[in-house]
Enzyme design. Structure first.
Site, PDB file in Angstrom:
ATOM      1  N   GLY A  11     -14.229  -5.733   1.704  1.00 31.75           N
ATOM      2  CA  GLY A  11     -14.150  -4.162   2.071  1.00 31.75           C
ATOM      3  C   GLY A  11     -15.225  -3.504   2.541  1.00 31.75           C
ATOM      4  O   GLY A  11     -15.725  -2.324   1.871  1.00 31.75           O
ATOM      5  N   SER A  12     -16.317  -4.397   3.225  1.00 35.38           N
ATOM      6  CA  SER A  12     -17.484  -3.475   3.582  1.00 35.38           C
ATOM      7  C   SER A  12     -17.451  -2.332   4.443  1.00 35.38           C
ATOM      8  O   SER A  12     -18.145  -1.491   4.558  1.00 35.38           O
ATOM      9  CB  SER A  12     -18.659  -4.607   3.956  1.00 35.38           C
ATOM     10  N   ARG A  90      -2.593  -8.498   7.853  1.00 33.26           N
ATOM     11  CA  ARG A  90      -1.490  -8.674   8.198  1.00 33.26           C
ATOM     12  C   ARG A  90      -1.073  -8.139   9.563  1.00 33.26           C
ATOM     13  O   ARG A  90      -1.629  -6.920   9.960  1.00 33.26           O
ATOM     14  CB  ARG A  90      -0.382  -8.118   7.308  1.00 33.26           C
ATOM     15  N   ASN A 106      -7.891   0.198  14.257  1.00 35.01           N
ATOM     16  CA  ASN A 106      -8.351  -1.240  13.647  1.00 35.01           C
ATOM     17  C   ASN A 106      -9.702  -1.282  14.207  1.00 35.01           C
ATOM     18  O   ASN A 106     -10.281  -0.955  15.277  1.00 35.01           O
ATOM     19  CB  ASN A 106      -7.414  -2.338  14.486  1.00 35.01           C
ATOM     20  N   HIS A 108     -12.504  -4.749  14.872  1.00 37.03           N
ATOM     21  CA  HIS A 108     -12.283  -6.085  15.209  1.00 37.03           C
ATOM     22  C   HIS A 108     -13.961  -6.851  15.701  1.00 37.03           C
ATOM     23  O   HIS A 108     -14.384  -6.171  16.396  1.00 37.03           O
ATOM     24  CB  HIS A 108     -11.384  -6.505  16.429  1.00 37.03           C
ATOM     25  N   ASP A 144      -5.052  -7.342  17.351  1.00 36.94           N
ATOM     26  CA  ASP A 144      -6.292  -6.928  17.923  1.00 36.94           C
ATOM     27  C   ASP A 144      -6.026  -6.413  19.517  1.00 36.94           C
ATOM     28  O   ASP A 144      -6.822  -6.832  20.274  1.00 36.94           O
ATOM     29  CB  ASP A 144      -7.131  -7.978  17.920  1.00 36.94           C
ATOM     30  N   GLU A 173     -20.656  -2.829  12.956  1.00 35.20           N
ATOM     31  CA  GLU A 173     -19.001  -2.303  12.496  1.00 35.20           C
ATOM     32  C   GLU A 173     -19.275  -1.112  11.671  1.00 35.20           C
ATOM     33  O   GLU A 173     -18.588  -0.149  11.797  1.00 35.20           O
ATOM     34  CB  GLU A 173     -18.546  -3.562  11.688  1.00 35.20           C
TER      35      GLU A 173
HETATM   36  C1  GAR Z   1     -14.743  -7.313   9.630  1.00 36.24           C
HETATM   37  O1  GAR Z   1     -15.788  -8.044  10.384  1.00 36.24           O
HETATM   38  C2  GAR Z   1     -13.603  -7.087  10.427  1.00 36.24           C
HETATM   39  O2  GAR Z   1     -14.068  -6.707  11.719  1.00 36.24           O
HETATM   40  C3  GAR Z   1     -12.695  -8.201  10.548  1.00 36.24           C
HETATM   41  O3  GAR Z   1     -12.340  -8.578   9.284  1.00 36.24           O
HETATM   42  C4  GAR Z   1     -13.819  -8.374   8.595  1.00 36.24           C
HETATM   43  C5  GAR Z   1     -13.408  -7.746   7.344  1.00 36.24           C
HETATM   44  O4  GAR Z   1     -14.707  -7.255   6.504  1.00 36.24           O
HETATM   45  N1  GAR Z   1     -11.432  -7.919  11.083  1.00 36.24           N
HETATM   46  C6  GAR Z   1     -10.780  -8.696  11.858  1.00 36.24           C
HETATM   47  O5  GAR Z   1     -11.250  -9.876  12.113  1.00 36.24           O
HETATM   48  C7  GAR Z   1      -9.635  -8.170  12.643  1.00 36.24           C
HETATM   49  N2  GAR Z   1      -8.733  -9.049  13.358  1.00 36.24           N
HETATM   50  P1  GAR Z   1     -14.734  -6.136   5.433  1.00 36.24           P
HETATM   51  O6  GAR Z   1     -13.448  -6.310   4.497  1.00 36.24           O
HETATM   52  O7  GAR Z   1     -16.144  -6.395   4.792  1.00 36.24           O
HETATM   53  O8  GAR Z   1     -14.691  -4.752   6.105  1.00 36.24           O
END
Ligand code: GAR
Length: 203
Positions: A11-12, A90, A106, A108, A144, A173
């Site tokens: 959840g960052s 999901r 979203n 990515h 994605d 991000e």
């Molecule tokens: C993040 O790096 C996000 O971009 C990625 O999961 C991570 C979640 O981190 N998402 C994907 O890869 C989507 N295909 P977070 O829980 O710390 O936000």
């Protein structure tokens, strides 16, 4: 903008969004955080910012569509109009997309359409890419995939590991997700074919 944020883990990005709201860099009301996993660490960030949380375990549903229906019910109950996926693991179906048309977003950790799916940073290293980055996009039914709102490039360094590269991408991000959501909240974007005009200038 009434935001519902969907998470599965750390959840960052959720924290970055909630911080941006608290610092008045993002004009949005976070209405609810939904996790499909009970122990998701990110739920703590919601508690810290007094945002209601709900857990909807995907394993309780036989079909993706019925899981999405349950998520839509939660989001509607909290009067959400825009859905931000933040590490939500999901695949989204039509049920959710049709409930919030053009308002499911979203993030990515790659420059899409390169390296979709899991472990995008490892994919970039394994491929030998010299530049990778981050993409914020409107969601369609493919993983994605969908019109791009914002991208930021991150160089791949010779001594990068998956961890070091992921950490530099993550900084981008956290910077770009609130910016992209603010653009959407401003309503200044429009679609021309696949192109989002009025998105966030790329860096
Ligand atoms: C993040 O790096 C996000 O971009 C990625 O999961 C991570 C979640 O981190 N998402 C994907 O890869 C989507 N295909 P977070 O829980 O710390 O936000």
């Amino acid at each position: 903008m009434n935001l519902g944020i969907l998470i599965s883990g750390r959840g960052s990005n959720l924290e970055a969004i909630l911080t941006a709201v608290a610092e008045h860099r993002l004009a949005a009301a976070p209405r609810v955080v939904v996790s499909n996993r009970r122990g998701a660490l990110g739920l703590r960030h919601a508690a810290k910012y007094d945002v209601p949380t709900e857990v909807v375990p995907h394993a309780d549903f036989a079909r993706r569509e019925s899981f999405d229906r349950a998520i839509v019910d939660v989001l509607r109950r909290h009067e959400v109009d825009t859905v931000a996926l933040a590490g939500f693991d999901r695949l989204i179906t039509r049920v959710l997309l049709e409930a919030f048309p053009g308002h499911v977003v979203n993030i990515h950790p790659a420059l899409l359409p390169a390296f979709p799916g899991l472990h995008a940073q490892r994919q970039a290293l394994d491929y030998g890419a010299r530049v990778t980055g981050v993409t914020v996009h409107l969601v369609d039914e493919q993983m994605d995939h969908g019109p791009i709102l914002a991208q930021a490039a991150v160089p791949v360094l010779d001594d990068d590991t998956e961890e070091s590269l992921s950490s530099r991408i993550l900084q981008q991000e956290h910077r770009i997700y609130p910016l992209a959501l603010q653009r959407l909240a401003d309503g200044g974007i429009h679609l021309e074919g696949r192109r989002v005009l009025g998105g966030v200038p790329s860096t």
